[in-house]
Structures are given as C-alpha cells and as structure tokens.
Design a protein around this motif. Structure first.
Motif, PDB file in Angstrom:
ATOM      1  N   LYS A   1      43.004  72.611  21.243  1.00 32.48           N
ATOM      2  CA  LYS A   1      42.346  73.357  22.493  1.00 32.48           C
ATOM      3  C   LYS A   1      41.449  72.247  22.952  1.00 32.48           C
ATOM      4  O   LYS A   1      40.488  71.396  22.335  1.00 32.48           O
TER       5      LYS A   1
ATOM      6  N   ASN B   1      39.698  82.320  23.035  1.00 32.64           N
ATOM      7  CA  ASN B   1      40.461  81.993  21.775  1.00 32.64           C
ATOM      8  C   ASN B   1      41.325  83.276  21.447  1.00 32.64           C
ATOM      9  O   ASN B   1      42.139  82.815  20.472  1.00 32.64           O
TER      10      ASN B   1
ATOM     11  N   ASP C   1      46.850  75.214  23.875  1.00 34.23           N
ATOM     12  CA  ASP C   1      46.103  76.509  24.309  1.00 34.23           C
ATOM     13  C   ASP C   1      45.376  76.297  25.734  1.00 34.23           C
ATOM     14  O   ASP C   1      44.304  75.624  25.425  1.00 34.23           O
TER      15      ASP C   1
END
Length: 363
Positions: free
Chosen positions: A248, A232, A227
C-alpha cells in the motif's frame, strides 16, 4: 512462448525470503509500505515516512528509482500529455520530474532504514537504477505494473540473483506468463507476483479478488496484492483468498498535496492494516473440527437431559418427566428416546441431571 498453466495445490504454494523474512501462505502477511512520491521533494519527509512505517509494524519500505530522463522523454507531444485523473494537465516528464526520488538520497535512506530495523528495497525503472541499487546491496527488487511488459528489464533484475516481486496491473494472463518466464530465464529463483489494478485510486469492485487463488493455482508462486483502494477492506479480504504480500502507498498526510498522497494510507491506517491482516491470517488457521481452547470452559453450558419431576425407584421415565435444558452435566439430548421408558434404579429429585447410573433396563 508463454509459460504453460500448471495447476498446483494452493495450500502448498512456495515461499520466498527477503532479508531473512520468509514470505508465503504459511507465514504472516508481508506488509510493504510504498513511499513512492510522498517525500514531496524533502529528504526529511522521506526519512520520517520510513520511521513511521517501522513504527506501524510494516515489514518493508519501498522506494521508486528513476529520473524523468530514464522513464520518459521531455516532450510536449500529445501522447506525452496526461489527460484527466489526478495528474491532469501535466506531461509525463513534468510528473516524473516532480515525483522522482533523487538518486543521491538513496544511500542515506537505505542507511536510515537499516539503522532502525526495517527492510528497504526499490522498484528500478531501467538498468542504471538496478546498478545503483546493487551498489546499495538492495535485498530484493519490485517490478512496477507499467514495467511488467519490459521483459529485458525483468531479465536484468533477475540476473542479480535477488528475490523479485512483479506487479501485474493492466497485464493479461499471457503477459503475466511472459513476465514470469522472463524472470525465470534471467535466473530468478525467488519470485512473487502481485494482483493489482493500476487505477489511482482504484475502486474495490475493480479488484476481482477471486483472481488471486487462480493466480496461485496457475503459477505456483507466492502471490499478493498491490492495493490502490482508499481503505484497508480490500487488502484484508485478499488475505483470506491467499495473498501473502500486501503493498500500500504510505504517506504522513493524505492532504499533503504530492502526486500520490491522496490515495495513500496515513500512519494510523497502516497500523490498522498491519494489525488486521495479521488477525485475518490467524483466523484462517487450518481445517479443524475439534473443540477449541477458548470453548473448553463453556462445554458445561450445552444442553443435556434433566428430571423435571420427583420420581421413585422403579418408576418409568416418561416424556413429561425429563427435558433437554442447559447445563450439560446430564445425558446428551440425542439419547432422549433411549432414556424414555426405562425404570429408575434410585429415587431422583426434580432438577437433577439424568445419568445412566440411575437408569435400569426398559420397562
């Protein structure tokens, strides 16, 4: 030849294991904190990032293992220039010279991670990087999106026999299938793939998260999300669609000025990611129409039938003498038509629950 599409039961997709941690849809999401270039040239910073990832609850910290010379050429030609975006004006060689993790740091970083109890592995970008990581007994390997088309590298990583995770940013369905086939041909037994958008940062609307369950159904592999959005939300949403791994980028300070800092999570955000993806996974549960433990104490507050008038034995229950109200100690409202018209066997007072025991046959 591309791997054929095989549709599988999403809820029974496979599991892999990294350093003893099982990863799959039946396990809590596996959170990888990507250190990338956020060391900003300081070993001390890299060590602190590992500590903060551990403190936040991440399962693993991931490095990138390359040098400018192993990933590109030292050229000023136009095709080696970066135009636009975060790294505008640099050549590829300049960017990777600045961003790379010095190879002599790898051993102390691996030792530090193992000492404090967080799994550490890396993305190798050529065979010599794999060799370095093998000497450090890396428990797994990650193939970066830009390298997903480097099938010889994938096969070389697969030959280690370690679990492999492949990011699929920019790859179309055929290229994803080819990468999977290369991993299998190379001997990889434990394979996962990550849906990814290789924008830095990437807008949430580019992610098309409904691709994740399709990837699971096509390939039957543990599937997750790499991501690059700025918060989030996308990662947490992906868990509801079957993502078992979340990766991440992670930094101590988003304003640190490094190549990847601006689109990385800070420590308090990684804490939230670890907490909220766990909550999302727990909320998924399983198909269950039964009464839940948290509901037991509130059953009494459901509606039921109560007398709203004083009545004598032998009186007939009329629509005006009962009502459906809270609490739920009386006969269920669905039996109202069956109760109306019955005679009472006993006297009843207004405000008392309608019970089958006070009712006789219909008049």
């Amino acid at each position: 030849m591309a791997t054929p599409i095989v549709r599988v039961d999403v809820m029974n997709s496979s599991c892999i294991s990294i350093a003893g941690r099982r990863i799959g849809m039946c396990e809590l999401p596996y959170i990888i904190a990507e250190l990338s270039a956020n060391h900003n040239g300081r070993l001390e910073t890299a060590l602190r990032i590992i500590e903060e990832a551990k403190n936040a609850g991440a399962d693993a910290i991931k490095l990138q293992t390359y040098t400018a010379d192993t990933i590109t050429l030292n050229s000023n030609a136009e095709e080696f220039q970066i135009r636009g975006g975060l790294w505008d004006g640099k050549t590829l060689y300049q960017l990777y010279k600045e961003a790379h993790m010095p190879w002599e740091w790898h051993k102390p970083l691996f030792e530090h991670a193992r000492r404090i109890g967080i799994t550490i592995f890396s993305s190798p970008f050529d065979n010599t990087a794999v060799d370095l990581l093998e000497n450090l007994n890396a428990p797994a390997y990650k193939i970066a999106s830009f390298e997903a088309v480097d099938l010889p590298l994938i096969k070389y990583v697969a030959s280690t026999g370690k679990p492999m995770i492949i990011s699929t940013g920019m790859a179309d369905s055929e290229e994803i299938a080819e990468a999977i086939e290369a991993a299998r041909e190379g001997g990889c037994k434990e394979l996962a793939i990550l849906h990814c958008v290789s924008g830095y940062p990437a807008p949430a609307e580019d992610y098309n998260l409904r691709t994740i369950p399709d990837m699971i159904a096509r390939h039957g592999l543990v599937t997750g999300l790499s991501d690059h959005t700025l918060d989030n939300t996308t990662a947490i949403t992906s868990v509801a669609l079957g993502a078992s791994i979340i990766e991440k980028h992670f930094t101590l300070d988003r304003s640190g000025g490094g190549p990847d800092d601006s689109f990385s999570l800070e420590p308090h955000e990684l804490v939230a990611l670890c907490r909220d993806t766990k909550t999302a996974w727990q909320a998924l549960g399983q198909v269950d129409y039964g009464r839940k433990s948290s509901e037991q104490g509130n059953v009494k507050f459901r509606r039921s039938l109560y007398f709203v008038k004083d009545l004598k034995a032998g009186d007939v229950v009329t629509p005006g003498s009962i009502r459906s109200v809270r609490p739920g100690f009386g006969v269920a409202p669905k039996f109202m038509s069956d109760v109306i018209g019955r005679r009472l066997s006993f006297d009843v007072a207004a405000g008392s629950a309608v019970m089958w025991s006070v009712l006789s046959d219909k008049a």
